[in-house]
Design a protein around this motif. Structure first.
Motif, short mmCIF file in Angstrom:
data_model
loop_
_atom_site.label_atom_id
_atom_site.label_comp_id
_atom_site.label_asym_id
_atom_site.label_seq_id
_atom_site.Cartn_x
_atom_site.Cartn_y
_atom_site.Cartn_z
N LYS A 1 81.23 112.65 -59.57
CA LYS A 1 82.16 113.19 -58.57
C LYS A 1 81.49 113.42 -57.23
CE LYS A 1 84.67 115.53 -62.30
NZ LYS A 1 85.12 116.82 -62.87
N THR A 2 80.11 113.41 -57.19
CA THR A 2 79.39 113.65 -55.96
C THR A 2 78.44 112.49 -55.71
OG1 THR A 2 79.48 116.04 -56.32
CG2 THR A 2 77.86 115.23 -54.73
N LEU A 3 78.51 111.95 -54.48
CA LEU A 3 77.58 110.93 -54.03
C LEU A 3 76.56 111.61 -53.13
CD1 LEU A 3 76.52 108.03 -53.54
CD2 LEU A 3 78.25 107.82 -51.72
N ARG A 4 75.26 111.48 -53.48
CA ARG A 4 74.20 112.16 -52.73
C ARG A 4 73.24 111.11 -52.18
NH1 ARG A 4 69.21 115.23 -53.47
NH2 ARG A 4 69.41 117.27 -52.41
N ILE A 5 73.04 111.14 -50.86
CA ILE A 5 72.11 110.21 -50.19
C ILE A 5 71.09 111.05 -49.44
CG2 ILE A 5 71.87 108.35 -48.51
CD1 ILE A 5 74.75 107.56 -49.07
N VAL A 6 69.82 110.85 -49.78
CA VAL A 6 68.74 111.62 -49.15
C VAL A 6 68.18 110.83 -47.97
CG1 VAL A 6 68.18 112.78 -51.31
CG2 VAL A 6 66.99 110.68 -50.70
N ASP A 7 67.49 111.58 -47.08
CA ASP A 7 66.82 110.99 -45.92
C ASP A 7 67.75 110.03 -45.18
OD1 ASP A 7 64.85 110.49 -44.11
OD2 ASP A 7 63.79 109.01 -45.35
N VAL A 8 68.85 110.60 -44.72
CA VAL A 8 69.89 109.80 -44.08
C VAL A 8 69.36 109.16 -42.80
CG1 VAL A 8 72.14 109.93 -42.95
CG2 VAL A 8 71.73 111.16 -45.09
N SER A 9 69.75 107.90 -42.60
CA SER A 9 69.43 107.19 -41.35
C SER A 9 70.72 106.70 -40.71
CB SER A 9 68.50 106.01 -41.63
OG SER A 9 69.18 105.03 -42.39
N GLU A 10 70.60 106.16 -39.48
CA GLU A 10 71.78 105.68 -38.77
C GLU A 10 72.50 104.58 -39.55
OE1 GLU A 10 68.91 106.27 -37.51
OE2 GLU A 10 69.08 107.45 -35.67
N ALA A 11 71.77 103.85 -40.43
CA ALA A 11 72.39 102.77 -41.20
C ALA A 11 73.36 103.30 -42.24
CB ALA A 11 71.31 101.93 -41.87
N ASP A 12 73.30 104.60 -42.55
CA ASP A 12 74.18 105.16 -43.56
C ASP A 12 75.55 105.54 -43.01
OD1 ASP A 12 72.25 104.96 -45.59
OD2 ASP A 12 71.30 106.82 -44.92
N ALA A 13 75.73 105.39 -41.70
CA ALA A 13 77.06 105.67 -41.12
C ALA A 13 78.05 104.62 -41.60
CB ALA A 13 76.97 105.69 -39.60
#
Length: 1188
Positions: free
Chosen positions: A319-331
């Motif tokens: 139910k939760t999507l977690r992305i660490v160390d976000v960068s501009e490519a994750d937009a």
């Protein structure tokens, strides 16, 4: 103006790029000795975080540490205003530090000191400032009092239990538990959202409980607050109808209709789309919680690309999507999909990524020499793009004193031709709406002569063919140039094979032995020069010459792993052994020597990979080998008998452990409890790959089976016996073997056979039916049945007649197969007739051939075995051995097998009278002898003379005496005497030869040399030729004049004493000499004698006279210089007779020509050379001459 600004900007950019390539900032070394003497502007080394949340129960500590030369002083601002710590007794500053300590232990509230703090560190060379440190007190407020009504819901509907904790600083951590402080179970149907609420996609009756409790844990204060328990009651429709009236007035009721299955819908988030903003570097958490019946499943995807697999994870049951160390490519847009068997629903979340400022290139401290050029660069990125602001010593640079050597260009400050005293600390601030970055970088203008920081006379040790790095760390302002020399300063090191690094290090990529030596590095700048010496030693590499080898060892044996190593002798080696890359077991069975590892009495646990590692201070080498422990296999187990048959059965088993050695075969054994209990017999073998065998069996046997496994090590122990398997009786399958018919008396026939074994009986009552009939006479068989015997005697038979015989096995269940017929004979009797000798032909002096007439076959009365010839010597034919003096020798016997009519008689004595007779024999014995017949043998060559000795020795003559040969072998016709001188060098002189009549027994030789040794060869001869020689050596005496002088001197008393002493010495020497001679010792002349041969075998030349070695009387070894006449041996008779003409038995050993070996014939070449020496001991004169 705009047209003019663009070229100026381009020139500025080019200048920055040029300076970036040409200017090299000077690194200030960390060596304390160097730092003590260098001025340095302040540098912040430690400070508190920008957002500093403090615990109200503890003192507030705001860190600010800095370094500089001289040590900086510190001051603070609070909310942009100078903070005078002297006015507040609760605030102190640590000594030699800018760290503030605010004491609130007296009851002061921490919130009174909340605010924005900034530290300033300054000395005479500049001012550094810290970040803005925001001080806030952590808060953990209590939950507001509330009364929560019970919640009654219909089974199958969705439900949300709200937590809504009080706002705290920092926010609390939420979790749900029951009254027993046990976490409530969560699943795909029930889970906690990011906001702390508890979501039910659909409820079931098991969800009913009265202790749903939400807890909030506040991290800083480590306190936990709890909400009032929530009661949930889940009812189905029947229960709702029954209890509606009781709860209608004071509770809320959810749902009017029965809950049915439904397609999913989202509880969080609402709608079909939503948005989310996240900062670069933080954690992005997207949540989709759906309700529905049955429980829906949630899946995630990125609309505009792929999910970052290494940084993305799914939590809370997808139910939760977690992305660490976000960068501009994750937009981009992310889609969550919830579905069950009734349908699906989608929600799109649009994610935007913003960024607080982050460094691309933070400004770095710059150390410059006067008139040098440098650049400070401050480059940062962010979203939105950050604004760059410069400060000098904490003051906006536009408000700082003007400096012509400094030029500010956006994110760059360019310094040209700096001057002494222009040192300062510059601050760069990069900020946008999401944060800021602040960095201090000083510009320190120094004028310092070079200093070499590498220790003096440092020794570098490297391994041959490895890189060698020689340090020359230096400091100076301006930056010193480094120059390297080797051994002397006569030439500068340049080019290959040397590599020069920017930090002054000299590298030799592939060091060799000739690179060893003294190296000098020289540091130079405009203010001075400095040098240092270092030494390089290139060492031999460590190498394992003999690696440990793969070992296969039987259990309880010893094993040795060798590891022989070569290393540089100046390095101390250390040998380490590992097992499976770990330490060796702590076991006294493991013995480590300097170049080996021994494992005593290995076990299976010792298997593995063993590695020897040879370490020195510079390098190491290693090698590994595997140990496999083998053993005899374990015994097979679980024997089982299947598929029973009348004469067969199937045997299966389970193999035991092979112990690392594959099983080659299985041996199957059986025990017959009925006939041979306790004894195991081999039955069959099967390959080691099989675990079953089809066994062929015999009737009337009580079988038990066992299995033995075999591998390369040996046989296993036997398995446990199988259950007993009994076969039914039957008639015999075979008859006795080895049936024979042979008489033991002239009137009987003994029929014998090999009895059947118990396994061959096939049934009870085993008997043997014995049958016989006389061949060509009887037509009917005579038979008898016997038991428990292996032979039967037929009496009253004719002598030696053929019989047909057969034996058949019989038991209670029938007869065996028709037996085979064998031919036997009744008993033999002694022959009744004697052979008749036809003639005797004498071949030579030692060989004769006898011919006889065969006896009639009937007179043999048995099987003819052959003829035996008996012969003996009656007497010699010499006159003194007349007929009145017979000399009978032992009778000799030769056996000639088969029906022969002639044979050869070898080993006869020459010149002798012989008699011979012949008997025929069969298996019973010999018949009567034939009439004896006489024959004579001709003359042969004589034997050696009995002796040869000296009876008189003078100055120039010798008198010799001899005895005739013991074996004359004919009439002697004379003697041959040959002699030659032997000088002190053991060289032989000219060979003289004399013929002596047969009736002489002595001779005197004249005209010999005085005091000279002579070698004599003496042989006898008959009409057949000369015999072997006897060889002796004798010497003449000294001359008369010397003898007279000796007589005159001998009258003197002093000489008498001297002679007595000499005589005593000679006596001792003679005793020693005789002892050595009796032990086989030789005179020390062997080296000269090896080159000489017997003078009778090859011609002698006058210039080739040598003297050979002679041996003592007892060892009888050949004289290497002596020869024997070629006629000294009896030549073999040129006969074409084969060895079959000689008898198969007898009393002696013979040559092909019939002569006895080494007894009656002439001697072999060895015998002719060695000769018989005189029985007399050498005279003292001879002994003295031997020492000359």
């Amino acid at each position: 103006m705009l047209m003019m600004d663009r070229p100026r900007d381009c020139r500025t950019l080019l200048l920055v790029l040029f300076l970036g390539n040409m200017v090299k900032a000077l690194d200030v070394p960390l060596d304390p000795k160097v730092l003590e003497g260098l001025p340095q502007p302040p540098t912040i080394t430690h400070q508190s975080p920008k957002d500093y949340i403090v615990d109200p129960r503890e003192n507030i500590v705001i860190h600010c540490e800095a370094k500089g030369k001289p040590h900086p002083s510190f001051s603070w601002t609070r909310n942009g205003i100078h903070f005078d710590i002297d006015k507040d007794s609760k605030v102190t500053m640590k000594p030699h530090s800018g760290t503030l300590v605010i004491d609130i232990s007296g009851g002061e509230k921490a919130e009174a000191y909340e605010g924005v703090y900034q530290c300033t560190a300054r000395n005479e060379h500049g001012t550094a400032i810290s970040n803005n440190i925001v001080i806030r007190q952590s808060r953990s407020p209590l939950w507001s009092k509330e009364k929560i009504k019970p919640i009654i819901v219909q089974e199958g509907v969705s439900l949300v239990l709200q937590c809504r904790p009080p706002a705290g600083l920092p926010p609390p951590i939420i979790f749900w538990m029951d009254n027993n402080f046990q976490r409530l179970p969560q699943s795909r149907r029930v889970s906690q959202g990011l906001n702390g609420d508890l979501y039910f996609s659909n409820v079931v009756t098991e969800d009913s409980r009265s202790d749903y409790i939400c807890y909030a844990r506040f991290p800083h204060t480590q306190t936990i607050q709890q909400k009032q328990p929530i009661t949930v009651r889940v009812l189905n429709m029947d229960a709702i109808n029954e209890t509606m009236a009781a709860y209608l007035n004071d509770t809320d009721l959810f749902g009017d209709d029965p809950a049915e299955e439904r397609r999913p819908s989202f509880l969080v988030p609402t709608g079909s789309t939503s948005s989310k903003m996240v900062l670069r570097g933080q954690v992005l958490e997207l949540e989709c919680i759906a309700e529905g019946l049955p429980t829906p499943e949630v899946a995630w995807s990125k609309v505009s690309g792929e999910l970052p697999t290494k940084r993305a994870s799914f939590q809370n049951f997808q139910k939760t999507l977690r992305i660490v160390d976000v960068s501009e490519a994750d937009a981009g847009e992310y889609r969550c999909t919830a579905k069950n068997r009734l349908g699906s629903v989608h929600h799109t979340i649009r994610v935007t990524v913003k960024a607080a400022p982050y460094w691309i290139s933070a400004p770095r401290n710059l150390v410059l020499a006067p008139l040098e050029t440098g650049v400070l660069t401050c480059r940062a990125r962010g979203n939105p793009k950050p604004t760059i602001s410069w400060f000098m010593n904490g003051v906006p640079i536009e408000n700082a004193p003007a400096d012509l050597s400094r030029k500010v260009e956006d994110d760059t400050i360019i310094f040209t031709e700096v001057q002494t005293g222009s040192s300062a600390v510059y601050q760069c601030n990069a900020s946008n709406e999401y944060g800021y970055l602040l960095s201090n970088a000083f510009v320190n203008v120094l004028a310092e002569p070079p200093r070499v920081l590498t220790p003096l006379n440092k020794v570098y040790q490297v391994i041959m063919n490895k890189p060698a790095l020689l340090d020359c760390a230096s400091f100076g302002s301006p930056l010193p140039g480094i120059t390297w020399f080797k051994d002397s300063r006569s030439s500068v090191l340049v080019g290959d094979p040397f590599v020069f690094h920017e930090n002054g290090t000299l590298e030799i990529p592939v060091a060799q032995a000739f690179n060893s030596g003294k190296y000098t590095c020289v540091a130079t700048n405009s203010f001075g020069i400095s040098e240092n010496h270092v030494y390089l030693e290139v060492k031999e590499p460590t190498r394992i010459l003999k690696q440990p080898e793969y070992k296969v060892v039987q259990r309880n044996r010893n094993v040795v792993f060798e590891c022989k190593v070569k290393h540089d002798p100046s390095l101390i080696p250390t040998m380490t052994w590992l097992k499976d890359n770990g330490e060796l077991p702590d076991d006294e069975r493991f013995i480590v020597d300097s170049d080996s590892l021994t494992i005593m009495e290995v076990t299976e646990n010792d298997e593995g990979t063993y590695t020897c590692i040879m370490n020195t201070t510079l390098d190491q080498d290693s090698a590994s080998a595997e140990l496999t422990v083998v053993e005899k296999p374990d015994a097979p187990t679980d024997l089982e008998l299947t598929d029973p048959g009348a004469r067969s059965v199937q045997l299966t088993w389970i193999p035991g452990d092979e112990h690392n050695s594959p099983i080659k075969k299985f041996l199957i054994q059986y025990e017959d409890a009925l006939h041979d209990s306790g004894t195991w017999h081999n039955l069959t073998e099967v390959p080691g790959t099989k675990t079953t065998a089809h066994l062929k069996l015999s009737p009337f046997v009580h079988y038990s089976f066992r299995v033995i496994a075999r591998n390369d090590i040996g046989y296993s122990l036997p398995s446990q016996p199988s259950r007993q398997y009994r076969t039914n009786p039957a008639a015999p399958d075979e008859n006795p073997s080895e049936v024979k018919g042979m008489g033991t008396e002239p009137n009987n026939l003994v029929i014998s056979w090999k009895p059947l074994t118990g396994l061959q009986w096939n049934g009870p009552g085993l008997q043997y039916k014995v049958m016989w009939r006389q061949m060509h006479v009887d037509e009917k068989w005579t038979s008898v049945t016997v038991a428990n015997v292996s032979k039967f005697v037929v009496a009253g038979t004719p002598t030696f007649v053929p019989y047909e015989v057969k034996v058949q096995a019989v038991n209670n269940y029938g007869h065996g197969p028709n037996p085979a017929v064998i031919i036997g004979y009744s008993g033999e009797d002694l022959p009744v007739e004697a052979p008749e000798i036809a003639r005797v032909l004498v071949q030579n002096s030692t060989l004769a051939e006898v011919y006889w007439k065969s006896v009639p076959a009937k007179s043999v009365r048995g099987k003819l075995q052959g003829y035996r010839v008996y012969y003996w010597k009656e007497r010699s034919l010499h006159k003194h051995n007349g007929h009145g003096h017979p000399h009978h020798m032992e009778q000799q016997t030769l056996t000639f097998s088969g029906n022969r009519s002639h044979g050869k008689l070898p080993g006869l004595h020459p010149y002798s009278l012989y008699k011979v007779n012949i008997k025929v024999f069969n298996g019973r014995g010999e018949g009567p002898a034939s009439t004896s017949q006489q024959f004579e043998t001709p003359e042969g060559v004589p034997g050696r003379p009995a002796f040869l000795r000296v009876t008189d020795s003078n100055l120039d003559s010798l008198t010799l005496e001899w005895g005739p040969p013991h074996e004359k072998n004919g009439r002697l016709t004379g003697y041959t005497l040959r002699y030659q001188s032997v000088n002190n060098s053991n060289e032989l002189g000219h060979l003289e030869e004399l013929t002596v009549p047969a009736n002489e027994t002595s001779i005197t030789l004249h005209n010999l040399k005085y005091s000279t040794r002579y070698k004599f060869y003496f042989s006898a001869k008959t009409l057949k030729g000369p015999g072997p020689s006897v060889t002796e050596e004798f010497a003449t005496i000294m001359d008369a004049a010397m003898a007279s002088r000796q007589v005159d001197i001998a009258t003197q008393g002093w000489f008498i004493g001297l002679m007595c002493a000499i005589a005593l010495l000679i006596l001792v020497l003679l005793i020693v000499c005789f002892i050595k001679r009796n032990k086989g010792g030789k005179y020390p002349v062997k080296e000269k004698e090896d080159a000489h041969a017997d003078p009778e075998i090859q011609p002698m030349k006058d210039d080739d006279i040598t003297f050979g070695e002679y041996s003592d009387n007892e060892d009888h070894k050949p004289l290497k210089g002596s020869r024997t006449p070629s006629s000294g041996t009896v030549k073999r008779d040129e006969s074409d007779d084969s060895l079959v003409d000689y008898g198969e038995g007898g009393d002696g050993q013979f040559n092909e020509d019939g002569s006895f070996i080494g007894q009656y014939s002439g001697k072999t070449e060895r015998d002719t050379v060695q000769g018989h020496e005189s029985s007399e001991a050498p005279s003292p004169v001879n002994a003295m001459n031997s020492f000359v």
